[in-house]
Design a protein around this motif. Sequence first.
Motif, PDB file in Angstrom:
ATOM      1  N   GLY A 121     -25.261   9.847  12.124  1.00 16.97           N
ATOM      2  CA  GLY A 121     -25.347   8.463  12.551  1.00 16.97           C
ATOM      3  C   GLY A 121     -24.015   7.903  12.984  1.00 16.97           C
ATOM      4  O   GLY A 121     -23.082   8.623  13.310  1.00 16.97           O
ATOM      5  N   GLY A 122     -23.951   6.574  12.950  1.00 21.01           N
ATOM      6  CA  GLY A 122     -22.780   5.865  13.448  1.00 21.01           C
ATOM      7  C   GLY A 122     -21.880   5.348  12.348  1.00 21.01           C
ATOM      8  O   GLY A 122     -21.967   5.749  11.186  1.00 21.01           O
ATOM      9  N   ARG A 123     -21.061   4.386  12.730  1.00 18.96           N
ATOM     10  CA  ARG A 123     -20.022   3.839  11.860  1.00 18.96           C
ATOM     11  C   ARG A 123     -20.543   3.362  10.519  1.00 18.96           C
ATOM     12  O   ARG A 123     -19.931   3.578   9.489  1.00 18.96           O
ATOM     13  N   ASN A 124     -21.648   2.673  10.484  1.00 13.93           N
ATOM     14  CA  ASN A 124     -22.130   2.071   9.240  1.00 13.93           C
ATOM     15  C   ASN A 124     -23.223   2.870   8.543  1.00 13.93           C
ATOM     16  O   ASN A 124     -23.990   2.330   7.753  1.00 13.93           O
ATOM     17  N   ASP A 125     -23.270   4.154   8.827  1.00 15.16           N
ATOM     18  CA  ASP A 125     -24.203   5.022   8.128  1.00 15.16           C
ATOM     19  C   ASP A 125     -23.506   5.628   6.910  1.00 15.16           C
ATOM     20  O   ASP A 125     -22.376   5.265   6.575  1.00 15.16           O
ATOM     21  N   VAL A 126     -24.181   6.544   6.270  1.00 19.12           N
ATOM     22  CA  VAL A 126     -23.695   7.135   5.025  1.00 19.12           C
ATOM     23  C   VAL A 126     -23.661   8.651   5.178  1.00 19.12           C
ATOM     24  O   VAL A 126     -24.578   9.243   5.742  1.00 19.12           O
ATOM     25  N   GLY A 127     -22.604   9.253   4.661  1.00 17.03           N
ATOM     26  CA  GLY A 127     -22.474  10.705   4.673  1.00 17.03           C
ATOM     27  C   GLY A 127     -22.358  11.235   3.255  1.00 17.03           C
ATOM     28  O   GLY A 127     -22.501  10.489   2.278  1.00 17.03           O
ATOM     29  N   THR A 128     -22.117  12.529   3.165  1.00 17.96           N
ATOM     30  CA  THR A 128     -21.916  13.158   1.862  1.00 17.96           C
ATOM     31  C   THR A 128     -20.712  14.083   1.920  1.00 17.96           C
ATOM     32  O   THR A 128     -20.349  14.597   2.984  1.00 17.96           O
ATOM     33  N   ILE A 129     -20.101  14.240   0.759  1.00 14.74           N
ATOM     34  CA  ILE A 129     -19.064  15.254   0.593  1.00 14.74           C
ATOM     35  C   ILE A 129     -19.454  16.097  -0.609  1.00 14.74           C
ATOM     36  O   ILE A 129     -20.066  15.612  -1.568  1.00 14.74           O
ATOM     37  N   GLU A 130     -19.109  17.371  -0.526  1.00 11.80           N
ATOM     38  CA  GLU A 130     -19.400  18.261  -1.639  1.00 11.80           C
ATOM     39  C   GLU A 130     -18.297  19.310  -1.739  1.00 11.80           C
ATOM     40  O   GLU A 130     -18.000  20.004  -0.776  1.00 11.80           O
ATOM     41  N   ALA A 131     -17.703  19.357  -2.922  1.00  6.35           N
ATOM     42  CA  ALA A 131     -16.714  20.375  -3.244  1.00  6.35           C
ATOM     43  C   ALA A 131     -17.217  21.100  -4.492  1.00  6.35           C
ATOM     44  O   ALA A 131     -18.303  20.795  -5.002  1.00  6.35           O
ATOM     45  N   GLU A 132     -16.436  22.015  -4.991  1.00  8.01           N
ATOM     46  CA  GLU A 132     -16.879  22.798  -6.144  1.00  8.01           C
ATOM     47  C   GLU A 132     -17.254  21.920  -7.333  1.00  8.01           C
ATOM     48  O   GLU A 132     -18.252  22.157  -8.005  1.00  8.01           O
ATOM     49  N   ARG A 133     -16.477  20.873  -7.596  1.00  3.55           N
ATOM     50  CA  ARG A 133     -16.723  20.022  -8.760  1.00  3.55           C
ATOM     51  C   ARG A 133     -16.963  18.551  -8.400  1.00  3.55           C
ATOM     52  O   ARG A 133     -16.845  17.683  -9.241  1.00  3.55           O
ATOM     53  N   LEU A 134     -17.279  18.283  -7.152  1.00  4.60           N
ATOM     54  CA  LEU A 134     -17.462  16.902  -6.703  1.00  4.60           C
ATOM     55  C   LEU A 134     -18.566  16.848  -5.661  1.00  4.60           C
ATOM     56  O   LEU A 134     -18.567  17.640  -4.717  1.00  4.60           O
ATOM     57  N   LYS A 135     -19.476  15.915  -5.867  1.00  6.64           N
ATOM     58  CA  LYS A 135     -20.519  15.693  -4.861  1.00  6.64           C
ATOM     59  C   LYS A 135     -20.857  14.212  -4.891  1.00  6.64           C
ATOM     60  O   LYS A 135     -21.209  13.665  -5.938  1.00  6.64           O
ATOM     61  N   THR A 136     -20.718  13.544  -3.756  1.00  8.16           N
ATOM     62  CA  THR A 136     -21.012  12.117  -3.703  1.00  8.16           C
ATOM     63  C   THR A 136     -21.276  11.683  -2.268  1.00  8.16           C
ATOM     64  O   THR A 136     -20.997  12.408  -1.316  1.00  8.16           O
ATOM     65  N   GLN A 137     -21.800  10.475  -2.155  1.00 13.42           N
ATOM     66  CA  GLN A 137     -21.984   9.869  -0.842  1.00 13.42           C
ATOM     67  C   GLN A 137     -20.684   9.194  -0.423  1.00 13.42           C
ATOM     68  O   GLN A 137     -19.863   8.805  -1.266  1.00 13.42           O
ATOM     69  N   ILE A 138     -20.525   9.029   0.876  1.00 15.44           N
ATOM     70  CA  ILE A 138     -19.352   8.355   1.426  1.00 15.44           C
ATOM     71  C   ILE A 138     -19.792   7.375   2.503  1.00 15.44           C
ATOM     72  O   ILE A 138     -20.789   7.581   3.186  1.00 15.44           O
ATOM     73  N   SER A 139     -19.036   6.279   2.594  1.00 13.91           N
ATOM     74  CA  SER A 139     -19.237   5.323   3.679  1.00 13.91           C
ATOM     75  C   SER A 139     -18.001   4.444   3.776  1.00 13.91           C
ATOM     76  O   SER A 139     -17.088   4.537   2.955  1.00 13.91           O
ATOM     77  N   ILE A 140     -18.009   3.598   4.752  1.00 13.09           N
ATOM     78  CA  ILE A 140     -16.914   2.634   4.914  1.00 13.09           C
ATOM     79  C   ILE A 140     -17.082   1.554   3.853  1.00 13.09           C
ATOM     80  O   ILE A 140     -18.192   1.072   3.605  1.00 13.09           O
ATOM     81  N   PRO A 141     -15.988   1.150   3.195  1.00 14.88           N
ATOM     82  CA  PRO A 141     -16.102   0.137   2.144  1.00 14.88           C
ATOM     83  C   PRO A 141     -16.459  -1.232   2.715  1.00 14.88           C
ATOM     84  O   PRO A 141     -16.182  -1.524   3.886  1.00 14.88           O
ATOM     85  N   PRO A 142     -17.052  -2.100   1.892  1.00 20.54           N
ATOM     86  CA  PRO A 142     -17.425  -3.430   2.364  1.00 20.54           C
ATOM     87  C   PRO A 142     -16.220  -4.260   2.816  1.00 20.54           C
ATOM     88  O   PRO A 142     -16.343  -5.096   3.703  1.00 20.54           O
ATOM     89  N   GLU A 143     -15.041  -3.996   2.225  1.00 26.31           N
ATOM     90  CA  GLU A 143     -13.828  -4.724   2.634  1.00 26.31           C
ATOM     91  C   GLU A 143     -13.478  -4.464   4.091  1.00 26.31           C
ATOM     92  O   GLU A 143     -12.743  -5.228   4.704  1.00 26.31           O
ATOM     93  N   MET A 144     -14.015  -3.374   4.635  1.00 26.29           N
ATOM     94  CA  MET A 144     -13.765  -3.017   6.025  1.00 26.29           C
ATOM     95  C   MET A 144     -15.056  -3.106   6.833  1.00 26.29           C
ATOM     96  O   MET A 144     -15.247  -2.393   7.815  1.00 26.29           O
ATOM     97  N   ASP A 145     -15.955  -3.980   6.372  1.00 25.38           N
ATOM     98  CA  ASP A 145     -17.231  -4.254   7.038  1.00 25.38           C
ATOM     99  C   ASP A 145     -18.160  -3.041   7.112  1.00 25.38           C
ATOM    100  O   ASP A 145     -18.905  -2.874   8.076  1.00 25.38           O
ATOM    101  N   GLY A 146     -18.122  -2.230   6.077  1.00 27.19           N
ATOM    102  CA  GLY A 146     -19.034  -1.093   5.988  1.00 27.19           C
ATOM    103  C   GLY A 146     -20.086  -1.328   4.920  1.00 27.19           C
ATOM    104  O   GLY A 146     -20.070  -2.350   4.224  1.00 27.19           O
TER     105      GLY A 146
END
Length: 148
Positions: free
Chosen positions: A13-38
């Motif tokens: 998707g675009g700027r205001n959508d949500v992605g994911t990151i996954e490493a060996e010991r970390l898995k979470t969603q990512i997006s632009i913070p609300p302070e930056m209009d995300g």
Amino acid sequence: MKHTFQMNLDWTGGRNDVGTIEAERLKTQISIPPEMDGPGIGTNPDEMLLGAAATCYIITLAAMLGRSELPHSGITIDAEGIVDVTNGVFTYETIRYTTRINVPTDATDRDITLVERIAKKAKDGCMISRALAGNVTFELSTTVTRVD
């Protein structure tokens, strides 16, 4: 010896959508913070940079105190990241640590001075701090308290 760390990222998707990151010991969603209009879902690069720097600092500090054989009964850190926005350009300017270290009641004034010195050395010597040197300013306020 070299170490390699890997991470997989996915973004649909675009700027205001949500992605994911996954490493060996970390898995979470990512997006632009609300302070930056995300949307503010999951974490974001600003929090992750602050988290990387602060966790590196507290682990380095604990290791250095351990090597120096200076006893302590706990370290707490409040970490703050300051991002400037000028002409639409975001710049990570400063990371501030407010560090509290508890030492035994029988700690000498010399012990406390050494703990304070080690706190500064750990801030400057952490791998992430060194990687960011010249780009991000690090500020440190340390309080050492004798406790039972």
